[in-house]
Design a protein around this motif. Structure first.
Motif, PDB file in Angstrom:
ATOM      1  N   ALA A 115       0.830  -1.196   0.000  1.00 33.11           N
ATOM      2  CA  ALA A 115       0.000   0.000   0.000  1.00 33.11           C
ATOM      3  C   ALA A 115       0.864   1.246   0.000  1.00 33.11           C
ATOM      4  O   ALA A 115       1.909   1.288   0.650  1.00 33.11           O
ATOM      5  N   PRO A 141      -3.939  -1.898   6.308  1.00 34.57           N
ATOM      6  CA  PRO A 141      -4.413  -1.411   5.011  1.00 34.57           C
ATOM      7  C   PRO A 141      -4.187   0.097   4.877  1.00 34.57           C
ATOM      8  O   PRO A 141      -4.617   0.868   5.738  1.00 34.57           O
ATOM      9  N   SER A 142      -3.471   0.484   3.835  1.00 31.80           N
ATOM     10  CA  SER A 142      -3.151   1.895   3.579  1.00 31.80           C
ATOM     11  C   SER A 142      -2.494   2.578   4.769  1.00 31.80           C
ATOM     12  O   SER A 142      -2.635   3.781   4.966  1.00 31.80           O
ATOM     13  N   SER A 175     -12.638  -8.163   4.818  1.00 34.34           N
ATOM     14  CA  SER A 175     -12.094  -7.084   3.996  1.00 34.34           C
ATOM     15  C   SER A 175     -10.570  -7.063   4.055  1.00 34.34           C
ATOM     16  O   SER A 175      -9.975  -6.944   5.127  1.00 34.34           O
ATOM     17  N   ASN A 185      -7.241  -5.234   1.947  1.00 34.18           N
ATOM     18  CA  ASN A 185      -6.880  -4.164   1.017  1.00 34.18           C
ATOM     19  C   ASN A 185      -5.367  -4.060   0.908  1.00 34.18           C
ATOM     20  O   ASN A 185      -4.630  -4.669   1.696  1.00 34.18           O
ATOM     21  N   ASN A 192      -2.560  -4.944   3.649  1.00 29.93           N
ATOM     22  CA  ASN A 192      -2.818  -6.152   4.438  1.00 29.93           C
ATOM     23  C   ASN A 192      -1.858  -7.287   4.074  1.00 29.93           C
ATOM     24  O   ASN A 192      -1.750  -8.278   4.816  1.00 29.93           O
ATOM     25  N   ILE A 228      -5.872  -9.984  -3.355  1.00 23.12           N
ATOM     26  CA  ILE A 228      -7.305  -9.750  -3.480  1.00 23.12           C
ATOM     27  C   ILE A 228      -7.686  -9.757  -4.952  1.00 23.12           C
ATOM     28  O   ILE A 228      -6.870  -9.456  -5.827  1.00 23.12           O
ATOM     29  N   SER A 270      -9.921  -7.898  -7.680  1.00 22.11           N
ATOM     30  CA  SER A 270     -10.584  -6.617  -7.865  1.00 22.11           C
ATOM     31  C   SER A 270     -10.939  -6.440  -9.327  1.00 22.11           C
ATOM     32  O   SER A 270     -10.105  -6.696 -10.202  1.00 22.11           O
ATOM     33  N   GLU A 290      -6.792   1.591  -9.481  1.00 21.87           N
ATOM     34  CA  GLU A 290      -6.827   1.364  -8.047  1.00 21.87           C
ATOM     35  C   GLU A 290      -7.539   0.061  -7.732  1.00 21.87           C
ATOM     36  O   GLU A 290      -8.436  -0.366  -8.449  1.00 21.87           O
ATOM     37  N   GLY A 343      -9.417  -2.273  -4.510  1.00 18.21           N
ATOM     38  CA  GLY A 343      -9.963  -2.257  -3.164  1.00 18.21           C
ATOM     39  C   GLY A 343     -10.760  -3.518  -2.926  1.00 18.21           C
ATOM     40  O   GLY A 343     -11.045  -4.287  -3.847  1.00 18.21           O
ATOM     41  N   SER A 344     -11.133  -3.727  -1.679  1.00 15.62           N
ATOM     42  CA  SER A 344     -11.817  -4.963  -1.317  1.00 15.62           C
ATOM     43  C   SER A 344     -13.205  -5.040  -1.930  1.00 15.62           C
ATOM     44  O   SER A 344     -13.992  -4.094  -1.862  1.00 15.62           O
TER      45      SER A 344
END
Length: 277
Positions: A31, A180-181, A221, A223, A226, A245, A247, A254, A256-257
């Motif tokens: 991230a 995450p992030s 979740s 992202n 993680n 993940i 996506s 980008e 995301g979950s």
């Protein structure tokens, strides 16, 4: 057994063709550091959600009778989180970051290879108590996407407790813990959605090879950030290392979950970690 293989992301944006669904993408990225503006926007979004949604989905003044509707409703996740948080770290690599789990009291840490692959040896780990120390990469195994780090000058850490991933069942309640992030110590819960899911993650550069493994799929979740963190059962035992993940493709690039995350089973992770340590 279902095989899922997704193409690598293109390095340039192209105009989508009409009436053709974009190809899905499969991510295993570290991230980027979270900016203040992004964090503030996220906090505002959280407040709005809290105002709109009632915690139990009922209007005020309505009497309801509680029922056990799933195996998750019987789990006290506060106990699980308190057990596992001291065993999960944030792994910082330049402008990116991931997560890791503590293997030994003297600072051995397991993470994903892709978290540290481009670190150039510049790695630090941040513990749940706020301490941040330098770390060295002990050894890596790109084929399994795992790596072992050694944190400097530490002792008395809390190693993660291992579970037998062969005993994991579809529908089991799970918790994912990571950064995450850059939001260290974030916990999310869900269930095991599938087992032995063969996933193939494309190489992120022309020099890197795709990575394939039989994964635990979860809807907890997960992202960017993680990666390398813990997927644990209700007892706080490690059943997998969060690694990727799914996506859908987007023009923004980008990810995301969307409730489809994958973890390397703990039995495989422990076997590789023992070899790398």
């Amino acid at each position: 057994m279902t095989e899922q293989s997704f193409p690598a992301m293109s390095g340039s944006l192209v105009e989508p063709q009409p009436a053709v669904a974009p190809a899905p993408k499969f991510w295993r990225r570290t991230a980027p550091m979270l900016t203040a503006a992004t964090l503030i926007a996220g906090l505002f979004g959280g407040v709005t959600g809290a105002v709109i949604a009632s915690p139990d989905g009922t209007s005020s003044g309505t009497s309801v009778t509680a029922q056990t509707v799933s195996n998750q409703s019987t789990v006290d996740w506060t106990i699980t989180a308190s057990k596992v948080l001291p065993s999960v770290v944030q792994v910082n690599v330049g402008n990116g970051l991931g997560s890791g789990v503590i293997l030994s009291a003297d600072g051995k840490i397991l993470t994903n290879n892709h978290v540290v692959a481009s670190s150039g040896g510049q790695v630090t780990v941040k513990f749940n108590d706020g301490r941040e120390v330098p770390a060295t990469v002990v050894s890596t195994d790109p084929t399994s996407d795992l790596a072992v780090l050694q944190a400097s000058g530490v002792s008395g850490l809390t190693p993660i407790k291992w579970a037998n991933s062969d005993q994991v069942k579809i529908g089991d309640a799970v918790m994912a813990i990571g950064s995450p992030s850059g939001l260290q110590g974030t916990v999310t819960t869900g269930i095991v959605s599938a087992l032995d899911r063969k996933v193939t993650v494309p190489g992120e550069t022309r020099r890197s090879q795709p990575v394939s493994y039989q994964a635990i799929q979860t809807d907890a979740s997960i992202n960017p950030g993680n990666s390398g963190g813990a997927l644990v059962n209700a007892a706080g035992e490690l059943i997998g290392i969060n690694s990727a993940i799914y996506s859908p493709a987007s023009s923004s690039g980008e990810a995301g979950s969307v409730g489809i995350g994958f973890a390397i089973p703990s039995n495989q992770a422990k076997q590789i970690a023992d070899q790398l340590s």
